[in-house]
Design a protein around this motif. Structure first.
Motif, PDB file in Angstrom:
ATOM      1  N   ASN A 256       0.813  -1.217   0.000  1.00 16.49           N
ATOM      2  CA  ASN A 256       0.000   0.000   0.000  1.00 16.49           C
ATOM      3  C   ASN A 256       0.846   1.266   0.000  1.00 16.49           C
ATOM      4  O   ASN A 256       0.338   2.363   0.243  1.00 16.49           O
ATOM      5  CB  ASN A 256      -0.989   0.006   1.177  1.00 16.49           C
ATOM      6  CG  ASN A 256      -0.308  -0.088   2.533  1.00 16.49           C
ATOM      7  OD1 ASN A 256       0.895   0.126   2.650  1.00 16.49           O
ATOM      8  ND2 ASN A 256      -1.069  -0.424   3.567  1.00 16.49           N
ATOM      9  N   ALA A 257       2.135   1.120  -0.289  1.00 10.30           N
ATOM     10  CA  ALA A 257       2.998   2.293  -0.444  1.00 10.30           C
ATOM     11  C   ALA A 257       2.752   2.928  -1.807  1.00 10.30           C
ATOM     12  O   ALA A 257       2.411   2.251  -2.779  1.00 10.30           O
ATOM     13  CB  ALA A 257       4.465   1.891  -0.314  1.00 10.30           C
ATOM     14  N   LEU A 258       2.912   4.238  -1.888  1.00  8.06           N
ATOM     15  CA  LEU A 258       2.765   4.926  -3.162  1.00  8.06           C
ATOM     16  C   LEU A 258       3.898   4.571  -4.110  1.00  8.06           C
ATOM     17  O   LEU A 258       5.059   4.473  -3.694  1.00  8.06           O
ATOM     18  CB  LEU A 258       2.748   6.445  -2.950  1.00  8.06           C
ATOM     19  CG  LEU A 258       1.539   7.034  -2.220  1.00  8.06           C
ATOM     20  CD1 LEU A 258       1.764   8.521  -1.967  1.00  8.06           C
ATOM     21  CD2 LEU A 258       0.261   6.799  -3.012  1.00  8.06           C
ATOM     22  N   GLU A 259       3.571   4.420  -5.386  1.00  5.93           N
ATOM     23  CA  GLU A 259       4.583   4.158  -6.408  1.00  5.93           C
ATOM     24  C   GLU A 259       4.630   5.263  -7.462  1.00  5.93           C
ATOM     25  O   GLU A 259       5.637   5.429  -8.132  1.00  5.93           O
ATOM     26  CB  GLU A 259       4.328   2.806  -7.093  1.00  5.93           C
ATOM     27  CG  GLU A 259       4.277   1.613  -6.147  1.00  5.93           C
ATOM     28  CD  GLU A 259       5.604   1.297  -5.461  1.00  5.93           C
ATOM     29  OE1 GLU A 259       6.565   2.084  -5.601  1.00  5.93           O
ATOM     30  OE2 GLU A 259       5.683   0.267  -4.767  1.00  5.93           O
ATOM     31  N   THR A 260       3.514   5.999  -7.627  1.00  5.62           N
ATOM     32  CA  THR A 260       3.471   7.067  -8.637  1.00  5.62           C
ATOM     33  C   THR A 260       2.766   8.292  -8.072  1.00  5.62           C
ATOM     34  O   THR A 260       1.728   8.178  -7.420  1.00  5.62           O
ATOM     35  CB  THR A 260       2.732   6.600  -9.904  1.00  5.62           C
ATOM     36  OG1 THR A 260       3.435   5.515 -10.501  1.00  5.62           O
ATOM     37  CG2 THR A 260       2.630   7.733 -10.926  1.00  5.62           C
ATOM     38  N   LEU A 261       3.341   9.453  -8.353  1.00  8.07           N
ATOM     39  CA  LEU A 261       2.754  10.747  -7.999  1.00  8.07           C
ATOM     40  C   LEU A 261       2.301  11.437  -9.279  1.00  8.07           C
ATOM     41  O   LEU A 261       3.103  11.631 -10.204  1.00  8.07           O
ATOM     42  CB  LEU A 261       3.781  11.618  -7.270  1.00  8.07           C
ATOM     43  CG  LEU A 261       3.405  13.082  -7.037  1.00  8.07           C
ATOM     44  CD1 LEU A 261       2.215  13.185  -6.090  1.00  8.07           C
ATOM     45  CD2 LEU A 261       4.605  13.867  -6.498  1.00  8.07           C
TER      46      LEU A 261
END
Length: 419
Positions: A256-261
């Protein structure tokens, strides 16, 4: 008969005893299991140290090593999760719908246990306890097949849990740990469609695809977590930055970590330089499109593969988009149906974002790191489903039951004219 089939049959038989337990008896069992884990803390941590040493010798590092590691705090967290599952409502026996038909028959839809659940996982010794707790709470038996890298940790944890079963007068086979880790044994387990009711793989994309390709039993799939944060033009920049740092830097090796902003072009020139500085201070490498690179010169060029990647590391792909529609189009193309986040003060934009995406979890002004069974009120989670097989998103005890019809009558027949 092979050993694995015999173990599975014994688990199925033991599951019948679990299915008949009262809510109080199941909760008492889970509390006893939590106590057993803490009582055996020294031995469990010693076993985990052996696994960590072996993993280091094999060159395992990064996210895999982080998932493998146990310490006193993490073990306490596992025990706490068991207690939280004990406190949850019992899904078994819940009546989800009740009606009386014109002919007088009363119809109920009632939750019942699935039966036997096979958990296939790697490098996550906490899954041994989490899966056991949730399966038992839902009245099921569970077969646990962990990876070789966590064999000592899993064996020690399972031994504590099985002792609690034994001391509660229940069959230990209700919790079966597979110690034969040959691949052909796992394949045989996955093909026992007359014994196993559901398989849940939890690990890397390669493991999950292997399970899905070889199983003859239903499989809950979650290939990867390519999670996005879209910073809308109306976003509060301080709020957006908090979501970004928590989502990417708090624990990058989890699904559930962000990979794309994604950043709206109207706010990019003010937000991205500040975000880039904060991310770099936390060791995050940025890979961006041309516009992002112009605003954050330290960013490396992003490839198409980067936008589809689950880095599980301190790496973040960045793209400046024209508007909300462009952000939605990007997520539809590269996303994995896991978790998407929008930072916005525009209620209409938030509603459109939620309605336009089919991901299992959609967040409005909240961190992607809340996409977790415990944080969403499920106690522990047995996995996250990104396929629509009876359950979608984080799965707790309720997801390990199915609804059946119970019909009560007073002698009604469908064709009275034939009597």
């Amino acid at each position: 008969m092979s050993d694995i089939k015999q173990q599975a049959l014994q688990c199925r038989e033991a599951a019948q005893a679990i299915a008949q337990l009262s809510t109080d008896a199941k909760n008492a069992l889970l509390l006893a299991m939590a106590d057993a884990l803490l009582a055996d803390q020294a031995g469990i941590l010693q076993a985990n140290a052996r696994d960590m040493d072996a993993a280091g010798a094999k060159g395992i590092a990064g996210a895999m090593l982080d998932r493998l590691k146990l310490d006193e705090a993490r073990l306490a967290g596992i025990a706490r999760a068991l207690r939280e599952v004990a406190e949850l409502p019992d899904p078994v026996g819940q009546v989800t719908r009740r009606e009386t038909r014109p002919n007088g028959i009363a119809i109920e839809r009632v939750r019942v246990p699935l039966g036997v659940v096979a958990m296939i996982y790697e490098a996550r010794p906490n899954v041994t306890a989490d899966a056991a707790a949730l399966c038992l709470k839902a009245g099921n038996g569970v077969i646990l097949r962990g990876g070789s890298e966590a064999i000592h940790s899993n064996t020690a944890i399972a031994a504590s849990l099985k002792r609690a079963l034994r001391e509660s007068g229940l069959p230990e086979a209700a919790l079966t740990l597979v110690e034969d880790l040959r691949r052909e044994t796992m394949v045989e387990l996955l093909q026992l469609n007359d014994v196993i009711d559901l398989a849940i793989p939890r690990g890397g994309e390669g493991l999950i695809r292997f399970v899905a390709e070889h199983a003859r039993v239903p499989v809950i799939k979650h290939y990867k977590g390519v999670c996005h944060l879209f910073v809308d033009a109306s976003a509060d920049p301080d709020l957006a930055l908090r979501l970004l740092l928590d989502g990417k830097a708090s624990r990058p090796g989890v699904c559930n970590a962000l990979e794309t902003l994604l950043v709206h072009e109207a706010i990019a020139s003010s937000f991205l330089p500040r975000a880039g500085e904060a991310l770099r201070a936390r060791g995050v490498e940025l890979r961006g499109d041309e516009t992002a690179q112009a605003l954050v010169p330290e960013a490396k060029p992003a490839s198409e593969d980067d936008y589809a990647a689950e880095f599980l590391d301190l790496i973040l792909a960045v793209r400046v988009v024209k508007d909300l529609d462009a952000a939605i189009a990007h997520i539809r193309r590269y996303g994995s149906d896991h978790t998407e986040v929008i930072a916005t003060r525009d209620g209409a934009a938030a509603d459109k974002f939620v309605q336009s995406l089919r991901s299992a979890v959609v967040m409005v002004n909240a961190s992607s790191r809340f996409s977790d069974g415990g944080e969403l009120g499920l106690g522990a989670e047995i996995g996250i489903s990104t396929t629509r097989l009876h359950s979608y998103g984080p799965m707790g005890a309720e997801s390990l039951t199915v609804e059946r019809f119970v019909v009560r009558g007073e002698g009604q027949v469908r064709h009275p004219d034939l009597l």
